[in-house]
Design an enzyme around this catalytic site. Structure first.
Site, PDB file in Angstrom:
ATOM      1  N   LYS A 195       0.716  -1.463   0.012  1.00 17.13           N
ATOM      2  CA  LYS A 195       0.435   0.119   0.502  1.00 17.13           C
ATOM      3  C   LYS A 195       0.766   1.503  -0.018  1.00 17.13           C
ATOM      4  O   LYS A 195      -0.039   1.928  -0.703  1.00 17.13           O
ATOM      5  CB  LYS A 195      -0.983   0.348   1.364  1.00 17.13           C
ATOM      6  N   LYS A 212     -11.048 -11.642  -9.023  1.00 13.97           N
ATOM      7  CA  LYS A 212     -12.116 -11.694  -8.559  1.00 13.97           C
ATOM      8  C   LYS A 212     -13.022 -10.443  -7.652  1.00 13.97           C
ATOM      9  O   LYS A 212     -12.628  -9.089  -8.331  1.00 13.97           O
ATOM     10  CB  LYS A 212     -11.620 -11.837  -6.840  1.00 13.97           C
ATOM     11  N   LYS A 261     -15.346  -4.448  -4.947  1.00  9.13           N
ATOM     12  CA  LYS A 261     -16.281  -3.474  -5.081  1.00  9.13           C
ATOM     13  C   LYS A 261     -15.602  -2.126  -5.584  1.00  9.13           C
ATOM     14  O   LYS A 261     -16.242  -1.060  -6.581  1.00  9.13           O
ATOM     15  CB  LYS A 261     -16.376  -3.015  -3.877  1.00  9.13           C
TER      16      LYS A 261
HETATM   17  P1  ATP Z   1     -11.785  -3.347  -2.499  1.00  8.19           P
HETATM   18  O1  ATP Z   1     -11.654  -3.423  -4.423  1.00  8.19           O
HETATM   19  O2  ATP Z   1     -11.944  -2.020  -1.972  1.00  8.19           O
HETATM   20  O3  ATP Z   1     -10.344  -3.799  -2.314  1.00  8.19           O
HETATM   21  P2  ATP Z   1     -13.148  -5.799  -1.809  1.00  8.19           P
HETATM   22  O4  ATP Z   1     -13.942  -5.982  -2.219  1.00  8.19           O
HETATM   23  O5  ATP Z   1     -12.116  -6.271  -2.522  1.00  8.19           O
HETATM   24  O6  ATP Z   1     -12.819  -4.360  -2.334  1.00  8.19           O
HETATM   25  P3  ATP Z   1     -12.201  -5.277   1.012  1.00  8.19           P
HETATM   26  O7  ATP Z   1     -12.485  -3.938   1.670  1.00  8.19           O
HETATM   27  O8  ATP Z   1     -10.905  -5.096   0.276  1.00  8.19           O
HETATM   28  O9  ATP Z   1     -13.187  -5.462  -0.180  1.00  8.19           O
HETATM   29  O10 ATP Z   1     -12.469  -6.495   1.722  1.00  8.19           O
HETATM   30  C1  ATP Z   1     -13.667  -6.634   2.584  1.00  8.19           C
HETATM   31  C2  ATP Z   1     -14.034  -7.938   3.241  1.00  8.19           C
HETATM   32  O11 ATP Z   1     -14.428  -9.198   1.695  1.00  8.19           O
HETATM   33  C3  ATP Z   1     -12.109  -9.454   3.353  1.00  8.19           C
HETATM   34  O12 ATP Z   1     -12.654  -9.795   4.579  1.00  8.19           O
HETATM   35  C4  ATP Z   1     -12.304  -9.914   1.551  1.00  8.19           C
HETATM   36  O13 ATP Z   1     -11.331 -11.002   2.568  1.00  8.19           O
HETATM   37  C5  ATP Z   1     -13.533 -10.504   1.534  1.00  8.19           C
HETATM   38  N1  ATP Z   1     -13.088 -10.562  -0.229  1.00  8.19           N
HETATM   39  C6  ATP Z   1     -13.173  -9.482  -1.242  1.00  8.19           C
HETATM   40  N2  ATP Z   1     -13.633  -9.246  -2.035  1.00  8.19           N
HETATM   41  C7  ATP Z   1     -13.696 -10.625  -1.883  1.00  8.19           C
HETATM   42  C8  ATP Z   1     -14.117 -11.851  -3.137  1.00  8.19           C
HETATM   43  N3  ATP Z   1     -14.511 -11.451  -4.249  1.00  8.19           N
HETATM   44  N4  ATP Z   1     -14.603 -13.423  -2.115  1.00  8.19           N
HETATM   45  C9  ATP Z   1     -14.552 -13.751  -1.321  1.00  8.19           C
HETATM   46  N5  ATP Z   1     -14.897 -12.538  -0.050  1.00  8.19           N
HETATM   47  C10 ATP Z   1     -13.881 -11.637  -0.413  1.00  8.19           C
HETATM   48 MG    MG Z   2      -9.733  -5.777  -1.667  1.00  3.38          MG
END
Ligand code: ATP
Ligand code: MG
Length: 337
Positions: free
Chosen positions: A116, A204, A207
């Site tokens: 990061k 994956k 968001k």
């Molecule tokens: P960003 O794109 O901002 O990184 P993100 O969707 O990856 O957002 P995070 O805030 O990084 O979400 O993660 C929040 C939680 O959701 C964490 O525990 C992460 O392991 C889980 N998570 C994120 N994406 C997935 C996915 N595609 N499948 C399962 N678990 C997920």
């Molecule tokens: Mg993430």
């Protein structure tokens, strides 16, 4: 004394179906399963939230994230405690003491920090130090189990090291949380779930991905979300098989179907594999997603702020009692009291 499970989900914005199935729902199911025999602390790590963006809209997100747990089916009882990190000042105070026993070397090796901050002179100190705050979050309550994703394993190891170091130097003070292997065993499947992007299933679902059809948000219109499933990328093989590497799209749908309905993946795969009608599977998954969102959104609408405030008042009184007692012990041991 009951063992303690501790979890915090950072919610800076809306959640995707991936966040829901990979993080929120496993936690809710774990809490519901164990809350008779364990103490379950569920907190909003709002101090962690301001590491990435301070935009003033946090209050709303904090409340919403707590409502998400309830809407996802968390069954409350006297063993479950909900609280906001910033409302328990001992988290920040213990962080300072732990900072003074943490080593620059070990902190600099944290992969999350490296990723990061790489090449950024302006990366804030919070990004460097938040693993210590996370250690405080855990050690204040003597938490044994901290279900986290793989990206947090290194921080959990740091927590264990800090606890052991403190205990060695100042006498038995902290309960050392279980190692990552034991955590994963305790969690079951929850550690390894990766919901895929609906358009580019080799990635994956995230968001922060731009395309609307790539992801399903929990606030999506349920019928619209069903359409996204119907148009999800699959493959052009002849029949359905589960293989996340060679056939990530169709495998993703099988996974979604299993998780939503709380069925073993093997069972769902056995039901569909070898069949040639991809459309039938899509229809079923679309219906599952549509129902999930409809139920979730109607649950969410029923939770009012005053009910939530009462829960927080109770949870934060509990958390402050426990955390302040541990902090007092620490302050005494290091000579501050
Ligand atoms: P960003 O794109 O901002 O990184 P993100 O969707 O990856 O957002 P995070 O805030 O990084 O979400 O993660 C929040 C939680 O959701 C964490 O525990 C992460 O392991 C889980 N998570 C994120 N994406 C997935 C996915 N595609 N499948 C399962 N678990 C997920
Ligand atoms: Mg993430």
């Amino acid at each position: 004394m009951n063992k303690t499970i501790l979890t915090g989900l950072r919610v800076n914005s809306e959640l995707t179906l991936g966040n829901y199935l990979g993080a929120l729902l496993p936690m809710v199911r774990l809490a519901n399963k164990h809350s008779k025999d364990y103490t379950v602390n569920i907190f909003v790590p709002d101090l962690h939230s301001i590491i990435s963006d301070i935009d003033g809209s946090l209050q709303e997100n904090v409340k919403r994230s707590l409502k998400y747990y309830l809407a996802a089916g968390l069954t409350l009882n006297d063993h479950i405690h909900l609280y906001r990190q910033s409302h328990v000042p001992a988290h920040a105070e213990l962080t300072w003491v732990l900072n003074c026993i943490a080593h620059m070397g070990e902190m600099s090796r944290m992969i999350q920090y490296k990723e990061k901050s790489e090449g950024k002179d302006s990366a804030n100190v919070g990004i460097f130090d938040y693993p210590v705050l996370m250690a405080a979050d855990i050690l204040l309550y003597g938490a044994n189990y901290v279900p986290v994703g793989e990206d947090q394993f290194q921080h959990l190891e740091l927590t264990r090291n800090l606890a052991i170091r403190f205990n060695n130097r100042f006498g038995e003070t902290f309960i050392v949380p279980e190692d990552t292997k034991t955590q994963v065993e305790f969690m079951g499947v929850a550690g390894g779930i990766r919901i895929r992007d609906l358009v580019n299933p080799e990635k994956k679902m995230s968001k922060s991905t731009a395309g609307d059809n790539c992801k399903i948000m929990l606030s999506d219109d349920p019928a619209k979300a069903a359409k996204k499933i119907m148009s999800a990328t699959t493959d052009s093989f002849e029949d359905i098989q589960f293989d996340l590497t060679a056939r990530p799209g169709i495998s993703n749908l099988l996974q979604i179907e299993a998780l939503i309905n709380d069925r073993p993946l093997d069972e769902v795969v056995a039901e569909w594999q070898g069949k040639s009608r991809y459309g039938d599977l899509k229809k079923q998954v679309a219906a599952s997603v549509e129902k999930l969102l409809t139920d979730f959104q109607s649950n969410l609408a029923k939770i009012d702020d005053s009910g939530l405030d009462a829960l927080l008042q109770k949870g934060e009184a509990y958390a402050n009692d426990l955390a302040n007692a541990k902090l007092a012990e620490v302050y005494a041991k290091v000579g501050l009291r």
